[in-house]
Design an enzyme around this catalytic site. Structure first.
Site, PDB file in Angstrom:
ATOM      1  N   ASP A  46      98.884  39.526   1.264  1.00  0.00           N
ATOM      2  CA  ASP A  46      97.608  39.150   0.673  1.00  0.00           C
ATOM      3  C   ASP A  46      96.381  39.695   1.387  1.00  0.00           C
ATOM      4  O   ASP A  46      95.279  39.184   1.226  1.00  0.00           O
ATOM      5  CB  ASP A  46      97.501  37.615   0.667  1.00  0.00           C
ATOM      6  CG  ASP A  46      97.589  37.023   2.074  1.00  0.00           C
ATOM      7  OD1 ASP A  46      97.517  37.790   3.047  1.00  0.00           O
ATOM      8  OD2 ASP A  46      97.724  35.789   2.189  1.00  0.00           O
ATOM      9  N   GLU A  88     106.572  39.644  -0.874  1.00  0.00           N
ATOM     10  CA  GLU A  88     105.908  38.326  -0.812  1.00  0.00           C
ATOM     11  C   GLU A  88     104.956  38.161  -2.006  1.00  0.00           C
ATOM     12  O   GLU A  88     103.775  37.798  -1.856  1.00  0.00           O
ATOM     13  CB  GLU A  88     105.177  38.091   0.508  1.00  0.00           C
ATOM     14  CG  GLU A  88     105.042  36.619   0.851  1.00  0.00           C
ATOM     15  CD  GLU A  88     104.213  36.356   2.113  1.00  0.00           C
ATOM     16  OE1 GLU A  88     103.001  36.561   2.075  1.00  0.00           O
ATOM     17  OE2 GLU A  88     104.782  35.939   3.124  1.00  0.00           O
ATOM     18  N   GLU A 137      92.294  35.872   0.122  1.00  0.00           N
ATOM     19  CA  GLU A 137      93.705  36.245  -0.059  1.00  0.00           C
ATOM     20  C   GLU A 137      94.264  35.929  -1.443  1.00  0.00           C
ATOM     21  O   GLU A 137      95.120  36.658  -1.947  1.00  0.00           O
ATOM     22  CB  GLU A 137      94.569  35.559   1.021  1.00  0.00           C
ATOM     23  CG  GLU A 137      94.370  36.112   2.417  1.00  0.00           C
ATOM     24  CD  GLU A 137      93.184  35.528   3.156  1.00  0.00           C
ATOM     25  OE1 GLU A 137      92.483  34.655   2.575  1.00  0.00           O
ATOM     26  OE2 GLU A 137      92.922  35.929   4.294  1.00  0.00           O
ATOM     27  N   HIS A 164      92.360  30.709  12.144  1.00  0.00           N
ATOM     28  CA  HIS A 164      91.539  31.911  11.980  1.00  0.00           C
ATOM     29  C   HIS A 164      91.024  32.120  10.565  1.00  0.00           C
ATOM     30  O   HIS A 164      90.428  33.149  10.256  1.00  0.00           O
ATOM     31  CB  HIS A 164      92.340  33.149  12.390  1.00  0.00           C
ATOM     32  CG  HIS A 164      93.487  33.425  11.458  1.00  0.00           C
ATOM     33  ND1 HIS A 164      93.347  34.184  10.324  1.00  0.00           N
ATOM     34  CD2 HIS A 164      94.765  33.015  11.461  1.00  0.00           C
ATOM     35  CE1 HIS A 164      94.504  34.238   9.690  1.00  0.00           C
ATOM     36  NE2 HIS A 164      95.381  33.529  10.359  1.00  0.00           N
ATOM     37  N   ARG A 211      89.119  32.584   7.161  1.00  0.00           N
ATOM     38  CA  ARG A 211      87.703  32.854   6.859  1.00  0.00           C
ATOM     39  C   ARG A 211      87.028  31.658   6.193  1.00  0.00           C
ATOM     40  O   ARG A 211      85.857  31.407   6.445  1.00  0.00           O
ATOM     41  CB  ARG A 211      87.585  34.069   5.940  1.00  0.00           C
ATOM     42  CG  ARG A 211      87.700  35.360   6.687  1.00  0.00           C
ATOM     43  CD  ARG A 211      87.828  36.553   5.768  1.00  0.00           C
ATOM     44  NE  ARG A 211      88.137  37.727   6.571  1.00  0.00           N
ATOM     45  CZ  ARG A 211      87.248  38.629   6.938  1.00  0.00           C
ATOM     46  NH1 ARG A 211      86.007  38.542   6.562  1.00  0.00           N
ATOM     47  NH2 ARG A 211      87.613  39.670   7.688  1.00  0.00           N
ATOM     48  N   HIS A 262      92.652  34.034  17.898  1.00  0.00           N
ATOM     49  CA  HIS A 262      92.514  35.261  17.104  1.00  0.00           C
ATOM     50  C   HIS A 262      91.305  36.056  17.594  1.00  0.00           C
ATOM     51  O   HIS A 262      90.308  35.470  18.029  1.00  0.00           O
ATOM     52  CB  HIS A 262      92.321  34.840  15.640  1.00  0.00           C
ATOM     53  CG  HIS A 262      92.455  35.950  14.637  1.00  0.00           C
ATOM     54  ND1 HIS A 262      91.513  36.939  14.496  1.00  0.00           N
ATOM     55  CD2 HIS A 262      93.395  36.211  13.704  1.00  0.00           C
ATOM     56  CE1 HIS A 262      91.877  37.761  13.518  1.00  0.00           C
ATOM     57  NE2 HIS A 262      93.028  37.346  13.023  1.00  0.00           N
TER      58      HIS A 262
END
Ligand code: UD1
Ligand code: UDP
Length: 396
Positions: free
Chosen positions: A95, A117, A131, A212, A214, A244
């Site tokens: 993604d 996936e 994503e 991590h 967004r 991260h």
């Protein structure tokens, strides 16, 4: 058949490593690997651990990159590469911006795309962001869709997509099983990995944290840090957080937590070291997608700092609980697992709905148009025997 695998981030590399290894075993396939370098240093760690060679390294990461900046650099760099290499097929994973831009670039050139996936959905374009959009875009342009679970296949069926669907299991379980048994069988390796964490106290149970996303930048991260600071008041806890490298994560986390003695902020770990920490954890608190899939296989309770997840299987099985990003909810959920041993035992029953270690072999078989025995999740596993103390995992 010339297959070009393209990936650029840490999770994509972990999940594509077993696929690339299996592609290399086939004489009918010429397997080429291109990395975008979206995660320059975190990607390097994965390539080294899995001994993966790359044929093309686009090295596109920029400090604090924007999604549009990165996407435009991927399109610009891939177009001439696709023209030069002329692959019969492009293989992308998951993604990320790398997956989305690479799939669309291949589509624009009329090159078939296979998506590893495929089919994970929350139904909410804002979570995970961006994503959910990336995944849908890749699925639209793919003619082969490798869905990890029956649920992800059903998501794809509802969308009436053109691609042929196979249920393969998730390749992260291939990577995890190989790494986890390597660690469990090799005492010297285990000691070497453990030597990196001399700060872990034997009388304390470890809370392993990763975060991590967004959509959590800003208030979400402030809340997560406040919750961790509150939890660090417990005398029986060691909090370990490999942070991260995104500056939007580094800055708030180190400003809020670096002074607390039992909070250990460390650099991102190579995969074997991180798997070892998961084995040693009492509870895992995360917003990561991959960790949600791995931890149930290790019998570890996972609290997920998201409101929705595109990976509902372990939530339904009871090993994963969604706790969002509100301070009180995170703190209460961790306290419960530390204070109520029965609750901990119940949630840490090993149940692995995500794979059986053969996902990559199924994917390669499908690429070669061979018969594929699709993945079916194992039935509910019996409760695991928990061993108290630091080594509270049972070897697979
Ligand atoms: C990305 C993916 C996300 C995936 C996550 C996994 C997108 C939009 N997001 O988010 O889907 O779940 O990776 O980790 O594709 N940085 C470094 N070194 C590194 C990696 C990152 O310095 O090795 C810093 C750089 O300043 C970079 C920033 O982190 O600009 C952000 O990286 P980016 O890949 O854009 O976003 P992630 O938050 O990692
Ligand atoms: N991971 C790792 N080192 C770390 C933290 C995580 O190797 O310090 C691994 C973890 O086991 C999982 C993957 O990285 O396989 C998850 O990556 P991330 O959380 O960055 O992305 P997501 O899964 O959310 O896309």
């Amino acid at each position: 058949m010339k297959i070009l695998s393209i990936f650029g981030t840490r999770p994509e590399a972990i999940k594509m490593a077993p696929v690339v290894k299996n592609l290399a075993l086939e004489t009918e396939i010429e397997s080429l690997v291109c990395t975008t370098g979206q995660h320059r240093s975190m990607l390097r760690q994965v390539l080294d651990i899995f001994e993966l060679e790359t044929d093309f390294d686009l090295d596109l990461m920029a400090p604090n990159q924007t999604l549009n900046g990165l996407s435009s650099r991927i399109f610009a760099a891939l177009d001439p590469l696709l023209e030069q290499v002329k692959p019969d097929r492009v293989l992308v994973h998951g993604d990320t911006t790398t997956a989305m831009a690479s799939a669309v670039a291949a589509f624009h050139r009329g090159i078939p795309v296979a998506h590893v996936e495929a089919g994970l959905r929350t139904g909410n374009l804002k979570q995970p962001w961006p994503e959910e959009m990336n995944r849908r875009m890749v699925d639209i342009v793919s003619d082969l869709l490798f869905a990890p679970t029956e649920g992800s296949k059903q998501n794809l069926c509802k969308e009436n997509l053109a691609g042929k669907i196979y249920v393969t299991g998730n390749t992260v379980i291939d990577a995890l099983m190989a790494s986890s048994s390597r660690i469990s069988l090799d005492e010297e390796l285990r000691s070497k990995l453990d030597a990196q964490f001399p700060f872990l106290q034997s009388g304390r149970k470890m809370l392993l944290v990763t975060g991590h996303r967004r959509e959590n930048f800003g208030p979400g991260f402030q809340n997560i840090c406040t919750a961790l600071a509150e939890l660090s008041a417990r005398a029986d806890i060691d909090i370990v957080y490999p942070v991260h490298l995104n500056p939007n994560v580094q800055q708030p986390v180190s400003a809020a937590l670096s002074h607390l003695p039992n909070v250990h902020l460390i650099a991102p770990l190579d995969y074997l070291s991180f798997v070892r920490l998961m084995q040693r954890a009492h509870v895992i608190l995360t917003d990561s997608g991959g960790v949600q899939e791995e931890a149930p296989s290790l019998g570890k309770p996972v609290l997920v700092m998201r409101d929705v997840t595109e990976r509902p299987e372990a939530v339904l099985a009871g090993t994963v609980e969604l706790v969002g990003t509100e301070v009180e909810r995170i703190v209460a959920a961790v306290h419960k697992l530390y204070d109520d041993d029965l609750a901990w035992r119940a949630i840490s029953q090993r149940h692995n709905p995500y794979g059986d270690g053969y996902a990559s072999q199924r994917i390669v078989a499908a690429l070669l148009n061979r018969t594929v025995a699709e993945f079916a999740a194992e039935p509910e596993a019996p409760p695991q025997v928990a061993i108290d103390g630091q080594e509270d995992f049972v070897l697979i």
